[in-house]
Design a protein around this motif. Structure first.
Motif, short mmCIF file in Angstrom:
data_model
loop_
_atom_site.label_atom_id
_atom_site.label_comp_id
_atom_site.label_asym_id
_atom_site.label_seq_id
_atom_site.Cartn_x
_atom_site.Cartn_y
_atom_site.Cartn_z
N PRO A 243 14.36 2.30 50.02
CA PRO A 243 14.05 1.78 48.69
C PRO A 243 12.67 1.12 48.66
O PRO A 243 12.21 0.65 49.70
CB PRO A 243 15.15 0.73 48.49
CG PRO A 243 15.50 0.25 49.86
CD PRO A 243 15.34 1.44 50.75
N PRO A 244 12.04 1.11 47.49
CA PRO A 244 10.69 0.55 47.40
C PRO A 244 10.65 -0.90 47.87
O PRO A 244 11.55 -1.68 47.58
CB PRO A 244 10.37 0.65 45.91
CG PRO A 244 11.66 0.83 45.22
CD PRO A 244 12.56 1.52 46.19
N LYS A 245 9.61 -1.21 48.62
CA LYS A 245 9.49 -2.56 49.15
C LYS A 245 8.04 -3.00 48.95
O LYS A 245 7.12 -2.28 49.31
CB LYS A 245 9.85 -2.53 50.64
CG LYS A 245 9.90 -3.88 51.30
CD LYS A 245 10.26 -3.76 52.79
CE LYS A 245 9.83 -5.00 53.54
NZ LYS A 245 10.02 -4.89 54.99
N VAL A 246 7.88 -4.15 48.32
CA VAL A 246 6.54 -4.68 48.07
C VAL A 246 6.44 -6.05 48.72
O VAL A 246 7.33 -6.88 48.53
CB VAL A 246 6.26 -4.81 46.55
CG1 VAL A 246 4.86 -5.34 46.31
CG2 VAL A 246 6.45 -3.47 45.86
N GLU A 247 5.41 -6.25 49.52
CA GLU A 247 5.22 -7.56 50.12
C GLU A 247 3.90 -8.18 49.70
O GLU A 247 2.88 -7.49 49.65
CB GLU A 247 5.27 -7.46 51.65
CG GLU A 247 6.68 -7.53 52.18
CD GLU A 247 6.70 -7.85 53.65
OE1 GLU A 247 7.75 -8.32 54.14
OE2 GLU A 247 5.68 -7.65 54.33
N TYR A 248 3.95 -9.47 49.42
CA TYR A 248 2.75 -10.21 49.03
C TYR A 248 2.30 -11.06 50.20
O TYR A 248 3.13 -11.65 50.91
CB TYR A 248 3.05 -11.11 47.84
CG TYR A 248 3.33 -10.34 46.58
CD1 TYR A 248 2.30 -10.03 45.71
CD2 TYR A 248 4.61 -9.92 46.27
CE1 TYR A 248 2.53 -9.30 44.55
CE2 TYR A 248 4.87 -9.19 45.11
CZ TYR A 248 3.82 -8.90 44.26
OH TYR A 248 4.07 -8.17 43.13
N SER B 107 -2.70 -10.49 48.09
CA SER B 107 -2.76 -9.05 48.08
C SER B 107 -1.33 -8.56 48.24
O SER B 107 -0.44 -9.31 48.63
CB SER B 107 -3.64 -8.59 49.23
OG SER B 107 -3.92 -7.21 49.11
N ARG B 108 -1.09 -7.29 47.92
CA ARG B 108 0.27 -6.81 48.13
C ARG B 108 0.25 -5.48 48.84
O ARG B 108 -0.69 -4.68 48.72
CB ARG B 108 1.05 -6.73 46.83
CG ARG B 108 0.53 -5.73 45.88
CD ARG B 108 1.10 -5.98 44.50
NE ARG B 108 0.53 -4.97 43.63
CZ ARG B 108 1.26 -4.13 42.88
NH1 ARG B 108 2.57 -4.22 42.86
NH2 ARG B 108 0.67 -3.23 42.14
N HIS B 109 1.28 -5.29 49.60
CA HIS B 109 1.42 -4.06 50.34
C HIS B 109 2.67 -3.35 49.85
O HIS B 109 3.76 -3.92 49.84
CB HIS B 109 1.54 -4.36 51.84
CG HIS B 109 1.56 -3.12 52.66
ND1 HIS B 109 0.42 -2.41 52.95
CD2 HIS B 109 2.58 -2.45 53.25
CE1 HIS B 109 0.74 -1.35 53.68
NE2 HIS B 109 2.04 -1.36 53.88
N VAL B 110 2.50 -2.11 49.41
CA VAL B 110 3.64 -1.33 48.95
C VAL B 110 4.01 -0.35 50.06
O VAL B 110 3.18 0.47 50.47
CB VAL B 110 3.29 -0.54 47.67
CG1 VAL B 110 4.52 0.21 47.15
CG2 VAL B 110 2.75 -1.47 46.59
N TYR B 111 5.22 -0.48 50.57
CA TYR B 111 5.67 0.41 51.64
C TYR B 111 6.12 1.75 51.06
O TYR B 111 6.94 1.76 50.13
CB TYR B 111 6.83 -0.23 52.42
CG TYR B 111 6.39 -1.43 53.22
CD1 TYR B 111 6.00 -1.29 54.55
CD2 TYR B 111 6.35 -2.69 52.63
CE1 TYR B 111 5.58 -2.39 55.27
CE2 TYR B 111 5.94 -3.80 53.35
CZ TYR B 111 5.55 -3.64 54.68
OH TYR B 111 5.14 -4.72 55.40
N PRO B 112 5.58 2.83 51.56
CA PRO B 112 5.89 4.15 50.99
C PRO B 112 7.22 4.72 51.50
O PRO B 112 7.28 5.82 52.01
CB PRO B 112 4.70 5.00 51.45
CG PRO B 112 4.31 4.38 52.76
CD PRO B 112 4.65 2.93 52.69
N VAL B 113 8.26 3.89 51.36
CA VAL B 113 9.58 4.35 51.77
C VAL B 113 10.59 3.98 50.69
O VAL B 113 10.31 3.15 49.84
CB VAL B 113 10.04 3.67 53.09
CG1 VAL B 113 9.23 4.19 54.27
CG2 VAL B 113 9.93 2.16 52.98
#
Lengths: 116, 116
Positions: free
Chosen positions: A86-91, A78-84
């Motif tokens: 610079p864009p940061k996406v974690e899997y 699954s991935r989590h997109v941080y709403p800040v």
């Protein structure tokens, strides 16, 4: 597992495209980099896209994105997109993905033993 | 593992074509039918070519022969040719192939659980 995948799998079983459950599992893990992705997320915790990208020599963005998307659709990561910015996406591994980890660890161990 | 395979694997590690041991294992088991072949030979004993052929819906002789040859070259299966007429060839798991069986059984179990 996503509803989409489940219905796709059910269709394949109906049409005899899958002989059995082993093919289901292999269809989920047998992309060239998938086992490696699952291993790192499971044993080292969540990773950003750029961290995953660095794990593979010579991989293209197109291929890595495809592998990640497949694993996501299959309900393994699954991935989590941080709403800040610079864009940061974690899997990270889902609960279902975690149930694959013992198999992936055994695959790693077997390769290690048989390279010695 | 055959000397031929070992040197091929060592070359791949040197050239960084394999990132790690997980890829080695996956390169051995990830052919579409390989896990299924290993499962049947390991859990049900040796099989004749015609018996393996019947396990797969719609497989061609060319594909099955290729999968068997790969597994043989990788030291996972072996074949015994009986010197009698009519010709009879039986395939069985090698000692190294048997060490893969727990992983293959887990792959089967995982697929079964996740289809329910």
């Amino acid at each position: 597992m996503s509803i989409q995948l489940r219905s796709e799998i059910e269709r394949k079983f109906r049409n005899k495209e899958f002989t059995c459950e082993k093919e289901l599992t292999m269809s989920i893990i047998s992309g060239k980099y998938k086992v490696v992705i699952i291993w790192h997320l499971g044993n080292e915790g969540s990773h950003r896209y750029s961290e995953l990208f660095k794990l593979f020599k010579g991989i293209s963005n197109r291929i890595l994105t495809k592998q990640l998307r497949d694993l996501e659709q299959d309900g393994i990561i699954s991935r989590h997109v941080y709403p800040v910015a610079p864009p940061k996406v974690e899997y990270f591994l889902t609960d279902m993905g975690k149930t694959l980890l013992p198999i992936v660890n055994d695959i790693w161990r077997w390769g290690k033993e048989n390279m010695q």
